[in-house]
Design a protein around this motif. Sequence first.
Motif, PDB file in Angstrom:
ATOM      1  N   LEU A  16       0.871  -1.197   0.052  1.00  0.00           N
ATOM      2  CA  LEU A  16      -0.099   0.123  -0.119  1.00  0.00           C
ATOM      3  C   LEU A  16       0.632   1.203   0.021  1.00  0.00           C
ATOM      4  O   LEU A  16       0.487   2.245   0.584  1.00  0.00           O
ATOM      5  CB  LEU A  16      -0.873   0.006   1.169  1.00  0.00           C
ATOM      6  N   ASN A  17       2.083   1.184  -0.403  1.00  0.00           N
ATOM      7  CA  ASN A  17       2.946   2.305  -0.512  1.00  0.00           C
ATOM      8  C   ASN A  17       3.005   2.829  -2.024  1.00  0.00           C
ATOM      9  O   ASN A  17       3.666   2.725  -2.873  1.00  0.00           O
ATOM     10  CB  ASN A  17       4.410   1.799  -0.209  1.00  0.00           C
ATOM     11  N   PHE A  18       1.597   3.389  -2.373  1.00  0.00           N
ATOM     12  CA  PHE A  18       1.348   3.751  -3.683  1.00  0.00           C
ATOM     13  C   PHE A  18       2.478   4.911  -4.188  1.00  0.00           C
ATOM     14  O   PHE A  18       2.544   5.159  -5.462  1.00  0.00           O
ATOM     15  CB  PHE A  18      -0.063   4.280  -3.757  1.00  0.00           C
ATOM     16  N   GLU A  19       2.883   5.793  -3.322  1.00  0.00           N
ATOM     17  CA  GLU A  19       3.583   6.763  -3.725  1.00  0.00           C
ATOM     18  C   GLU A  19       4.956   6.249  -4.177  1.00  0.00           C
ATOM     19  O   GLU A  19       5.389   6.704  -5.562  1.00  0.00           O
ATOM     20  CB  GLU A  19       3.917   7.926  -2.533  1.00  0.00           C
ATOM     21  N   LYS A  20       5.561   5.246  -3.571  1.00  0.00           N
ATOM     22  CA  LYS A  20       6.687   4.601  -3.772  1.00  0.00           C
ATOM     23  C   LYS A  20       6.639   3.912  -5.474  1.00  0.00           C
ATOM     24  O   LYS A  20       7.276   3.963  -6.357  1.00  0.00           O
ATOM     25  CB  LYS A  20       7.597   3.842  -3.033  1.00  0.00           C
ATOM     26  N   ALA A  21       5.127   3.111  -5.402  1.00  0.00           N
ATOM     27  CA  ALA A  21       5.014   2.371  -6.686  1.00  0.00           C
ATOM     28  C   ALA A  21       4.820   3.388  -7.767  1.00  0.00           C
ATOM     29  O   ALA A  21       5.257   2.935  -9.056  1.00  0.00           O
ATOM     30  CB  ALA A  21       3.442   1.764  -6.317  1.00  0.00           C
ATOM     31  N   ALA A  22       4.370   4.387  -7.659  1.00  0.00           N
ATOM     32  CA  ALA A  22       4.228   5.437  -8.638  1.00  0.00           C
ATOM     33  C   ALA A  22       5.596   5.843  -9.368  1.00  0.00           C
ATOM     34  O   ALA A  22       5.705   6.195 -10.398  1.00  0.00           O
ATOM     35  CB  ALA A  22       3.532   6.836  -8.128  1.00  0.00           C
ATOM     36  N   GLU A  23       6.804   6.033  -8.307  1.00  0.00           N
ATOM     37  CA  GLU A  23       8.065   6.535  -8.753  1.00  0.00           C
ATOM     38  C   GLU A  23       8.527   5.279  -9.424  1.00  0.00           C
ATOM     39  O   GLU A  23       9.152   5.737 -10.688  1.00  0.00           O
ATOM     40  CB  GLU A  23       8.892   6.741  -7.627  1.00  0.00           C
ATOM     41  N   TYR A  24       8.419   4.170  -9.266  1.00  0.00           N
ATOM     42  CA  TYR A  24       8.883   2.885 -10.009  1.00  0.00           C
ATOM     43  C   TYR A  24       8.187   2.843 -11.179  1.00  0.00           C
ATOM     44  O   TYR A  24       8.973   2.579 -12.367  1.00  0.00           O
ATOM     45  CB  TYR A  24       8.619   1.612  -9.196  1.00  0.00           C
ATOM     46  N   ARG A  25       6.799   3.225 -11.428  1.00  0.00           N
ATOM     47  CA  ARG A  25       5.997   3.286 -12.458  1.00  0.00           C
ATOM     48  C   ARG A  25       6.800   4.193 -13.511  1.00  0.00           C
ATOM     49  O   ARG A  25       6.763   4.106 -14.762  1.00  0.00           O
ATOM     50  CB  ARG A  25       4.926   3.762 -12.421  1.00  0.00           C
ATOM     51  N   ASP A  26       7.086   5.453 -12.931  1.00  0.00           N
ATOM     52  CA  ASP A  26       7.484   6.536 -13.795  1.00  0.00           C
ATOM     53  C   ASP A  26       9.109   6.334 -14.402  1.00  0.00           C
ATOM     54  O   ASP A  26       9.382   6.584 -15.442  1.00  0.00           O
ATOM     55  CB  ASP A  26       7.706   7.815 -13.139  1.00  0.00           C
ATOM     56  N   GLN A  27       9.635   5.633 -13.530  1.00  0.00           N
ATOM     57  CA  GLN A  27      11.075   4.964 -14.042  1.00  0.00           C
ATOM     58  C   GLN A  27      10.895   4.270 -15.171  1.00  0.00           C
ATOM     59  O   GLN A  27      11.549   4.059 -16.444  1.00  0.00           O
ATOM     60  CB  GLN A  27      11.923   4.363 -12.983  1.00  0.00           C
ATOM     61  N   ILE A  28       9.931   3.005 -14.969  1.00  0.00           N
ATOM     62  CA  ILE A  28       9.669   2.101 -16.147  1.00  0.00           C
ATOM     63  C   ILE A  28       9.417   2.580 -17.421  1.00  0.00           C
ATOM     64  O   ILE A  28       9.775   2.349 -18.491  1.00  0.00           O
ATOM     65  CB  ILE A  28       8.647   1.055 -15.576  1.00  0.00           C
ATOM     66  N   SER A  29       8.335   4.124 -16.891  1.00  0.00           N
ATOM     67  CA  SER A  29       7.844   4.569 -18.407  1.00  0.00           C
ATOM     68  C   SER A  29       9.151   5.146 -19.137  1.00  0.00           C
ATOM     69  O   SER A  29       9.173   5.153 -20.571  1.00  0.00           O
ATOM     70  CB  SER A  29       6.693   5.488 -18.072  1.00  0.00           C
ATOM     71  N   ALA A  30      10.107   5.621 -18.431  1.00  0.00           N
ATOM     72  CA  ALA A  30      11.022   6.704 -19.020  1.00  0.00           C
ATOM     73  C   ALA A  30      12.169   5.565 -19.770  1.00  0.00           C
ATOM     74  O   ALA A  30      12.390   5.663 -20.884  1.00  0.00           O
ATOM     75  CB  ALA A  30      11.806   7.388 -17.961  1.00  0.00           C
TER      76      ALA A  30
END
Length: 627
Positions: A240-254
């Motif tokens: 439930l650490n959605f903020e950290k999950a969003a960071e990983y998502r942005d890195q994957i997208s980049a």
Amino acid sequence: MNDPESNNSSSRNFSDEVAPDKAFDAKSFLKQVSRQAGVYQMYGSDGKILYVGKAKNLKSRLSSYFQSSGLAPKTRALVSRIQHVEVTVTPTEAEALLLEQNLIKHQRPPFNILLRDDKSYPYIMFTSGDEFPRLAMHRGVKRKGVSYFGPFPNVGAVKSSLSFLQKTFRLRQCEDSVFQNRTRPCLQFQINRCTAPCVGYIDEETYREDIRHAEMFLLGKSQALVTELADLMEAASNELNFEKAAEYRDQISALKRVQAQQIVESGTADVDVVALHQQGELVCVHVLYIRQGRILGSKSHYPKGQMMGTESELLEAFLGQFYLQSVERDFPKAVLLSHEVASVDVLAEAIQQQSGRQITFQNSYRGQRQQWMQLAASAAKENLQAKLASKQNTLQRFEALQDALGLESMPERLECFDISHSHGELTVASCVVFDTNGPLKSDYRRFNIEGITGGDDYAAMEQALHRRYTRLQKGEGVLPDILLIDGGKGQLNRAEEVLAGLAVTGVLIVGVAKGTTRKAGFETLILPKGEGEMTLASDSPALHLIQHIRDESHRFAITGHKQRRDKKRRTSRLEDIPGIGAKRRRELLRHFGGLQGVQKASVGDLAKVPLISKKMAEDIYSALNTE
């Protein structure tokens, strides 16, 4: 095989067999030439090198230069200037190639194809010995405790990669002096490009993980990195650490965006793609760098030389210099070639002898490698056409200048002088040179002006011209056809006096004065010997050429002045005081916290510093407080 005096080679000098005032006796010379592999050096009557070449069979190769017919015009021009030839025999053709490239690099013969040597290639580095490693570009000597990735083909490729790494992994790029003295986050944190380790916003373990991910990207392990980040994103989401999950998502997208922009071969590939395009007298060789299946960067080269050959011969000459002469070289596993080159086996053997690396050269390929070659060939053609168009434009400007000044022949070399200073301090004079190809930067010169009254531009110009043309009169360079002086009648008259005093003839001096509005397009040309003034139309190609060289001389002078001024500012005033060496300066600066504190100190305070006597304290106080 880099030394002609090595035990593995034998050298024979035929210079004594032909008197300097006689034509070269090729027939007698060829009777004595060995049939072994080796290197030959051709010299003119002035004793200067003309050409360096290597051969599998020296006698056969040298005989081809002295045929009665069938020689190309430029080869005939070379042969007509030969006064003597030196031959160095080597055990193998590969050693001959290594010696040839060493001689070309150091002697720069005018008839050889010459490639500008990159003194060092840029790297990306991590200061891995630090608690929070710094990400930065690096050139030069490598240090211990630092991780290096590269080399990269050019600074542009490094900056692009650094920008991506900073945006994606938010690593610090600031200098240690800035990092260690921050009390609050800087702008990089505000724009989401740094995690602010300087003020403890991220712990060392998490930061090190970001460093490891950045290293995986630089090593070409992008797919493995995407997989790992996807697992971390899923784990963070489950917690439930959605903020950290969003960071990983942005890195994957980049990372996926970068992968989509590249032509990636299945698996990994470390290759250089070398494509050559020739048009008239100009040649462009475009090199595409592929590492780990990813296009790392590219660079266009424009070899120069007075004796061109076929495209295969030009590519062969380029490859020898490109892979054997550079100070640093990131060797690929394979090199794809746009043209077939006969001696690639010899080149591969020479590379292995010099660096221990095994490389294959290929001119047959398909699939993704064919696409890479098409990219490189297209870039070589387009870049050469752009350069050719620029050259033709410059030539038209020179022709227009000939017409404007009413000259019998087109000028081929222009020089322009300018002066720069700050209120008369640290005066610098610049001399820039243009030929029919445009700026000739290798012939640019700067002069630090000394011994004149501050702000006396006439005296500064006189000193610069005297120093420049004294050298040219001694044969250290080539006299220009036109000398442009950025200034009015006074500067022009002073230039005429200097050249007359040095007995310099055949140089047309033209002053370039700003118009009444001091805006571009309203310049006035002041002609020599009282011939009057001339104003060219604002759309005149001749005026555009004059503006170009005038602006370039202005830029070059200002840059030199700023460098000189900055150097002085970096120099402590303590260095000018006799008896104050490095140890005493360090003690003074440490005791008072800097030069400002030293300047404010009394003689008594200065005498309290270790290693500083009462007499020395008085000297320091006097030097720092007396104008």
